[in-house]
Write a protein that holds these residues in place. Structure first.
Motif, short mmCIF file in Angstrom:
data_model
loop_
_atom_site.label_atom_id
_atom_site.label_comp_id
_atom_site.label_asym_id
_atom_site.label_seq_id
_atom_site.Cartn_x
_atom_site.Cartn_y
_atom_site.Cartn_z
N MET A 184 0.69 -1.29 0.01
CA MET A 184 -0.01 -0.06 -0.08
C MET A 184 0.78 1.43 0.08
N MET A 185 1.99 1.02 0.76
CA MET A 185 2.72 2.42 0.98
C MET A 185 3.85 2.66 -0.28
N THR A 186 3.78 1.54 -0.90
CA THR A 186 4.81 1.90 -2.03
C THR A 186 4.08 2.76 -3.14
N GLN A 187 2.65 2.80 -3.13
CA GLN A 187 1.91 3.40 -4.16
C GLN A 187 1.86 2.64 -5.56
N ARG A 188 2.89 2.21 -5.83
CA ARG A 188 3.22 1.62 -7.26
C ARG A 188 2.50 0.14 -7.03
N PHE A 189 2.47 -0.40 -6.14
CA PHE A 189 1.68 -1.67 -5.91
C PHE A 189 0.37 -1.61 -5.12
N SER A 190 -0.22 -0.40 -5.17
CA SER A 190 -1.10 0.04 -4.11
C SER A 190 -2.39 -0.98 -4.45
N THR A 191 -2.75 -1.07 -5.88
CA THR A 191 -3.97 -1.92 -6.08
C THR A 191 -3.72 -3.21 -5.49
N LEU A 192 -2.67 -3.82 -5.75
CA LEU A 192 -2.47 -5.39 -5.48
C LEU A 192 -2.71 -5.13 -3.80
N GLY A 193 -1.97 -4.29 -3.20
CA GLY A 193 -2.10 -4.12 -1.70
C GLY A 193 -3.40 -4.01 -1.31
N ASN A 194 -4.14 -3.33 -1.84
CA ASN A 194 -5.26 -2.85 -1.19
C ASN A 194 -6.47 -4.16 -1.65
N LEU A 227 -10.80 0.61 -3.95
CA LEU A 227 -11.18 -0.40 -5.01
C LEU A 227 -12.02 0.28 -6.14
N LEU A 228 -12.83 1.04 -5.91
CA LEU A 228 -13.72 1.88 -6.93
C LEU A 228 -12.84 2.64 -7.44
N ILE A 239 -5.75 -7.07 -1.39
CA ILE A 239 -5.56 -8.08 -0.11
C ILE A 239 -5.67 -7.67 1.16
N TYR A 240 -5.71 -6.10 1.31
CA TYR A 240 -6.01 -5.42 2.42
C TYR A 240 -7.80 -5.66 2.47
N PHE A 241 -8.44 -5.56 1.51
CA PHE A 241 -9.68 -5.59 1.61
C PHE A 241 -10.17 -7.06 2.14
N PHE A 242 -9.59 -8.05 1.64
CA PHE A 242 -9.84 -9.41 2.33
C PHE A 242 -9.59 -9.45 3.74
N ILE A 243 -8.36 -9.08 4.19
CA ILE A 243 -7.80 -9.07 5.51
C ILE A 243 -9.15 -8.28 6.50
N ILE A 244 -9.19 -6.86 6.08
CA ILE A 244 -10.14 -6.02 6.84
C ILE A 244 -11.54 -6.36 6.99
N SER A 245 -11.83 -7.29 5.74
CA SER A 245 -13.29 -7.70 5.73
C SER A 245 -13.34 -8.99 6.97
N ASN A 246 -12.43 -9.73 7.10
CA ASN A 246 -12.24 -10.84 7.98
C ASN A 246 -12.13 -10.22 9.51
N ILE A 247 -11.54 -8.88 9.55
CA ILE A 247 -11.04 -8.50 10.98
C ILE A 247 -12.47 -7.86 11.25
N CYS A 248 -13.23 -6.94 10.39
CA CYS A 248 -14.44 -6.56 10.61
C CYS A 248 -15.59 -7.37 10.97
N CYS A 249 -15.82 -8.58 10.33
CA CYS A 249 -16.79 -9.47 10.51
C CYS A 249 -16.30 -10.02 11.98
N ILE A 250 -15.15 -10.37 12.59
CA ILE A 250 -14.71 -10.75 13.92
C ILE A 250 -15.25 -9.57 14.67
#
Length: 218
Positions: free
Chosen positions: A82-92, A129-130, A94-105
């Motif tokens: 996420m912080m590299t900005q260059r690979f932020s789309t891929l990072g986000n 993502l949008l 992955i981030y979406f799936f992790i934070i979705s899990n955390i939010c659900c918990i």
């Protein structure tokens, strides 16, 4: 479809919004680093006793050992992307799936107030993502529905933001590592790291606006 594409690119080409997106990537990444480092270093995430369902849940994760470390690595790698900005789309992504899990918990286990924070983080990830919907559109259709007919140039984070992101990541990771080995001066260390992060972001914004102004004149 042309109307949707026109609306999307009217937002996607908004320069102030682009800066907000780049800063949001930093902010979301920051949120993963402290908890990620705790897991990676094999430390407990909470001091709540196992007589409490929340404490029991985290203690079970902690005692899993390798899986606990894996969660830490996942959060740190995601934050770095996420912080590299260059690979932020891929990072986000992955981030979406992790934070979705955390939010659900946090909702399922009735964390007091925490579910609000995790829900906002999830919302921010969805917005990012949008923002990159033009990169994901071909998953749903071969022809694409967000075609850039006018070939407008989309604002992207420059190398300046990429370098700053790496500096911010190093500073964020260095703090818990240094804090583990020193016996005093923890508050001083916190303020030094905090000021360094603040200066890095401020200088990045200043240089970005300066470059933008110079390019506009040319």
């Amino acid at each position: 479809m042309k109307t949707i594409a026109a609306f999307y690119y009217s937002i996607r080409t908004n320069y102030p919004l682009a800066i907000l997106v780049w800063l949001t990537r930093y902010l979301l990444a920051f949120a993963f680093i402290p908890s990620g480092m705790k897991k990676l270093l094999g430390e407990r995430f909470t001091s709540i006793g196992i007589d409490n369902p929340i404490g029991f849940f985290f203690e079970a994760l902690y005692r899993s050992g390798m899986y606990w470390n894996f969660l830490g690595w996942s959060q740190l790698i995601t934050a770095l992307l996420m912080m590299t900005q260059r690979f932020s789309t891929l990072g986000n992504l992955i981030y979406f799936f992790i934070i979705s899990n955390i939010c659900c918990i946090t909702i399922a286990m009735q964390f007091t107030g925490t579910w609000v924070i995790t829900s906002l983080m999830l919302f921010a990830s969805v917005c990012l993502l949008l923002w990159d919907a033009n990169k994901f559109q071909f998953i749903f259709t071969a022809s694409g529905f967000l075609n850039n007919h006018n070939e407008v140039k989309l604002p992207e984070a420059s190398r300046l933001w990429q370098i700053s992101g790496l500096i911010l990541f190093i500073l964020s990771v260095a703090y818990p590592l240094i804090e583990r080995v020193i016996t005093e001066g923890h508050l001083v260390l916190f303020f030094v790291i905090f000021i360094a992060i603040l200066i890095t972001v401020t200088v990045t914004l200043f240089m970005e606006l300066k470059n933008k102004k110079a390019n506009t004149k040319n």
